[in-house]
Design an enzyme around this catalytic site. Structure first.
Site, PDB file in Angstrom:
ATOM      1  N   HIS A   1     -25.623  -5.330 -34.488  1.00  0.00           N
ATOM      2  CA  HIS A   1     -25.532  -6.337 -33.441  1.00  0.00           C
ATOM      3  C   HIS A   1     -25.314  -7.727 -34.007  1.00  0.00           C
ATOM      4  O   HIS A   1     -24.700  -8.566 -33.363  1.00  0.00           O
ATOM      5  CB  HIS A   1     -26.735  -6.283 -32.495  1.00  0.00           C
ATOM      6  CG  HIS A   1     -28.024  -6.598 -33.151  1.00  0.00           C
ATOM      7  ND1 HIS A   1     -28.818  -5.636 -33.697  1.00  0.00           N
ATOM      8  CD2 HIS A   1     -28.642  -7.763 -33.354  1.00  0.00           C
ATOM      9  CE1 HIS A   1     -29.887  -6.201 -34.212  1.00  0.00           C
ATOM     10  NE2 HIS A   1     -29.810  -7.489 -34.020  1.00  0.00           N
TER      11      HIS A   1
ATOM     12  N   CYS B   1     -13.993   3.473 -27.747  1.00  0.00           N
ATOM     13  CA  CYS B   1     -14.388   2.067 -27.793  1.00  0.00           C
ATOM     14  C   CYS B   1     -15.026   1.679 -29.128  1.00  0.00           C
ATOM     15  O   CYS B   1     -15.496   0.576 -29.298  1.00  0.00           O
ATOM     16  CB  CYS B   1     -15.314   1.704 -26.630  1.00  0.00           C
ATOM     17  SG  CYS B   1     -16.812   2.676 -26.579  1.00  0.00           S
TER      18      CYS B   1
HETATM   19  C1  PEP Z   1     -19.839   2.937 -30.792  1.00  0.00           C
HETATM   20  O1  PEP Z   1     -20.877   3.474 -31.181  1.00  0.00           O
HETATM   21  O2  PEP Z   1     -18.712   3.270 -31.204  1.00  0.00           O
HETATM   22  C2  PEP Z   1     -19.884   1.850 -29.802  1.00  0.00           C
HETATM   23  C3  PEP Z   1     -18.776   1.350 -29.301  1.00  0.00           C
HETATM   24  O3  PEP Z   1     -21.090   1.380 -29.448  1.00  0.00           O
HETATM   25  P1  PEP Z   1     -21.935   0.326 -30.314  1.00  0.00           P
HETATM   26  O4  PEP Z   1     -21.022  -0.185 -31.393  1.00  0.00           O
HETATM   27  O5  PEP Z   1     -22.356  -0.725 -29.362  1.00  0.00           O
HETATM   28  O6  PEP Z   1     -23.048   1.171 -30.816  1.00  0.00           O
END
Ligand code: PEP
Ligand code: MG
Length: 745
Positions: free
Chosen positions: A370, A679
């Site tokens: 994050h 994503c």
């Molecule tokens: C992922 O895990 O690929 C994702 C898009 O979620 P985050 O990066 O927020 O864990």
């Protein structure tokens, strides 16, 4: 195919140039003469020379004819990167009829090289040691012959010895910095890992450090009056920051300076300082004494929330001291400074960004997901040093942080700073590459491009780069930054702002994904294995009241939009069914309360756990959409923590198991008519992208700043070639085979 040229005179003319060099003193002129002569002779549109910086393993563009002259000294490739980097790494020439179709090809933004097809790269070597490369390019296909390759090899041999001599002569004459970047003083450069790209130049300041190497020197001055002026100035600065933050980042950060202001206005706090002064202390000593006393008291508290305030108090102390030292109002912020911090919580990061720090160096050894993600959204260049390493950086050191390449330069020379300024320009140009709507492959297949959004600012970038909607809104950020759970009403305000400004099209709100490394700064329930603990949907289902509040806020904010709600870290169909039942229950409640809300949001899941891949067909039957969360999927599938330097090399999005998982999810979606997107960051990786298009994926959600690059990559892919390539890759058992096959494409 080009006509056969007689290259003998070219080789001669270069050797003549080399001979002449000793009378010149300027390597740049010499290299320019070389590239000009080669380009003219081979009738190439481009000729460039790259030299290897051995310390950094990086090839730096040192002369060009045809590419943007501003790229000289700023553009670079890592050894092994792109066709040129591979030619030098493997010490072999590479000739391509259509270089931009080779998967190794790396488009360098800002050089204007996109229009060139023919590509010939020849390493410059001396025995087995690598010196650099000569590259020629042409707009038309297949312009260079094997004969040209041999001629360039001869020239490269000639140049190698000249370059070595030149360096020696330069040093003897001591006319300028050593020639080859490889020989530059490596001690001045500290390697680091990039967390958020960019360039930052400034003086180092420790986070919460007092930042006052020089003490104030107003011996005869009235210390109390000086202190009061500093107090007032600090108050004004904090008010101004608070206001600015409210405008810029209201969605996440409204109370970031709350503690500072409260403390500052607390008469006991400043009163104790005044007492100290009246008892004969100099003002800065009184400030330090009281700040230290407060820090000690707060750190001894049993309440974790109170303990967290120590950082705020330190920070306030340092601000007061700065204002005591200088009567000049410099805004009291972090302009011109690069913050060095051991660990950082999201709230610190937002504060540092709000105070206009130039960049951040983290010494904790690993950036959590994050922090990386938030730093990118805040557009603050951030790097981290390896564990147990602070790079010997001290307060006041001048540094230039290259968070594109992962290098911190201590005491950068004016020439380097100028180069960095040009590099900034180049990247600015890159960001202006726009587009609208879907991307199209070379054969005209449309691929939907959606944006990942962490804070409101990303929504603006998403619109600028022509994203067709929001494919992932990471709703945990307001929670993480505030270190608290915003109320339903507060969340509603945040989500509404996102919804109002988001581009038309899908608006995917993901429910809270905390846990793993996305932790509150001082979690009251620490876990031995947080990645396998109460993360994502598990947290929400364990705290139904919080989950319900969030769902209500999302349903209310999504009125009039193509609202979709997505659940993270789903491991089983039951979890989805329970989560869905909460959405239905909240819709019913809102209905009964006569509160306006979205009546038919689509509901989907992140596929980011191996169990979810196994159940992809089952999910495809019960959900409205699926999104591959490759960041986590690669980690959980391969059991590799990317932030752990000991295993990070094993984090491989082209590992056969990962490719096969992607394929299964895409297939499951197709069979059951359930839309699938990706994503995670792998969606923006050109090699993975080729594969994903090959298996039929037609929707990608990515950081908005990456969308222009993804658009360009997709335009270079032919979906039919990709479809032929995919089964070949799927049949392979090793990552090496996959990589080699991709290289040959
Ligand atoms: C992922 O895990 O690929 C994702 C898009 O979620 P985050 O990066 O927020 O864990
Ligand atoms: Mg994830």
């Amino acid at each position: 195919m080009a006509e056969r040229r007689d290259n003998i005179d070219l080789v001669w003319s270069i050797s003549e140039l080399s001979g002449l060099f000793e009378r010149r003193t300027n390597i740049d002129d010499f290299l320019q003469a070389v590239v000009d002569r080669i380009a003219e002779h081979l009738e190439s549109d481009v000729c460039s020379v790259y030299l290897l910086d051995e310390a950094e393993g990086r090839l730096v563009l040192r002369a060009t004819r045809g590419l943007d002259p501003g790229s000289v000294g700023t553009v670079s490739l890592m050894l092994g990167e792109g066709i040129t980097g591979t030619a030098v790494k493997e010490l072999r020439p590479i000739r391509e009829a259509r270089g931009n179709r080779n998967p190794l090809y790396k488009f360098i933004p800002g050089t204007n090289e996109e229009r060139y097809q023919s590509f010939l790269a020849v390493p410059i070597r001396r025995g087995l040691s690598r010196i650099g490369a000569i590259v020629v390019q042409h707009q038309k296909q297949d312009q260079f012959t094997a004969h040209d390759t041999r001629a360039l090899q001869a020239i490269a041999g000639q140049l190698a010895s000249t370059l070595e001599n030149v360096e020696m002569i330069m040093e003897l004459h001591n006319r300028r910095a050593p020639l080859l970047p490889a020989r530059r003083g490596a001690a001045e450069q500290i390697p680091c890992q990039c967390a958020a790209e960019g360039i930052a130049v400034g003086r180092v300041v420790h986070l919460g450090g007092v930042d006052d190497v020089v003490e104030p020197d107003h011996d005869d001055e009235d210390q109390e009056a000086a202190f009061r002026r500093a107090l007032e100035r600090t108050d004004r600065q904090l008010e101004a920051l608070h206001r600015e933050l409210d405008e810029r980042l209201a969605d996440i950060a409204s109370l970031i300076f709350g503690t500072h202001l409260l403390m500052l206005r607390d008469e006991e706090f400043s009163g104790l300082m005044v007492d100290g002064i009246r008892n004969g202390s100099r003002a800065h000593v009184a400030v330090r004494t009281i700040v230290d006393r407060y820090v000690e008291m707060l750190s001894a508290s049993t309440n974790p929330r109170t303990r967290e305030k120590t950082q705020d108090v330190r920070d306030l102390g340092s601000r007061l001291l700065r204002n005591l030292r200088s009567e000049q109002d410099d805004g009291g912020d972090l302009r011109g400074r690069v913050v060095l911090a051991h660990e950082l919580f999201p709230s610190d990061l937002v504060r540092i960004a709000a105070e206009h720090a130039e960049g951040i160096i983290l010494t904790g050894g690993g950036a959590t997901a994050h922090i990386t993600i938030l730093a990118r959204s805040l557009e603050i260049p951030t790097v981290f040093l390896r564990a147990h390493d602070d790079g010997n950086l001290s307060d006041g050191d001048m540094v230039a942080v290259d968070a594109y390449e992962g290098v911190i330069h201590r005491d950068p020379s004016p020439a380097l700073l100028e180069r960095f300024e040009r590099a900034r320009e180049l990247h600015r140009i890159d960001e202006t590459v726009r587009g609208e709507g879907p991307a199209f492959t070379r054969d005209g297949v449309a691929v939907e491009l959606l944006a990942n959004v962490n804070i409101l600012h990303d929504v603006e970038v998403a619109s600028r780069v022509g994203a067709a909607g929001i494919g992932l809104y990471r709703s945990e950020f307001p929670f993480l930054v505030r270190n608290d759970f915003p109320s339903e009403i507060e969340q509603l305000g945040i989500y509404r702002r996102i919804a109002e400004r988001a581009p038309e099209g899908p608006l995917v709100f993901r429910t809270l994904d905390i846990g793993g490394d996305k932790l509150f700064s001082e979690s009251e329930h620490s876990e031995a294995n947080p990645f396998l603990g109460l993360r994502g949907i598990r947290f929400s289902l364990a705290h139904r009241d919080l989950f319900d509040e969030q769902l209500r806020a999302m349903l209310r904010a999504g009125v009039g939009r193509d609202l979709r709600i997505m659940f993270p870290m789903i491991a089983s169909v039951e979890e989805f069914i329970v989560a869905r039942s909460r959405v239905l229950a909240m819709q019913k409640d809102l209905e009964a309360e006569r509160i306006d809300h979205h009546r038919s949001p689509l509901l989907g899941v992140m596929i980011e756990l191996p169990s979810a891949v196994e159940l992809a067909s089952d999910f495809a039957r019960v959900t409205d959409f699926m999104s591959i969360g490759s960041n986590d999927l690669v980690m959980y599938l391969l059991a590799v923590d990317r932030a752990n330097e000991r295993v990070e090399a094993l984090y491989q999005p082209v590992h056969p198991a990962v490719l096969r998982s992607f394929k299964r999810v895409v297939n499951a979606g197709r069979e059951h008519d359930c839309p699938v997107s990706i994503c995670g960051e792998a969606g923006g990786d050109p090699q993975v992208l080729r594969f994903l298009i090959g298996v039929g994926l037609r929707s990608i959600s990515a950081d908005p700043a990456r969308i222009p690059g993804i658009r360009t990559t997709i335009a270079q892919i032919d979906s039919r070639d990709a479809a032929r390539l995919a089964p070949e890759l799927l049949a392979m058992s090793t990552t090496d085979d996959v990589l080699q096959r991709l290289r040959r494409t």
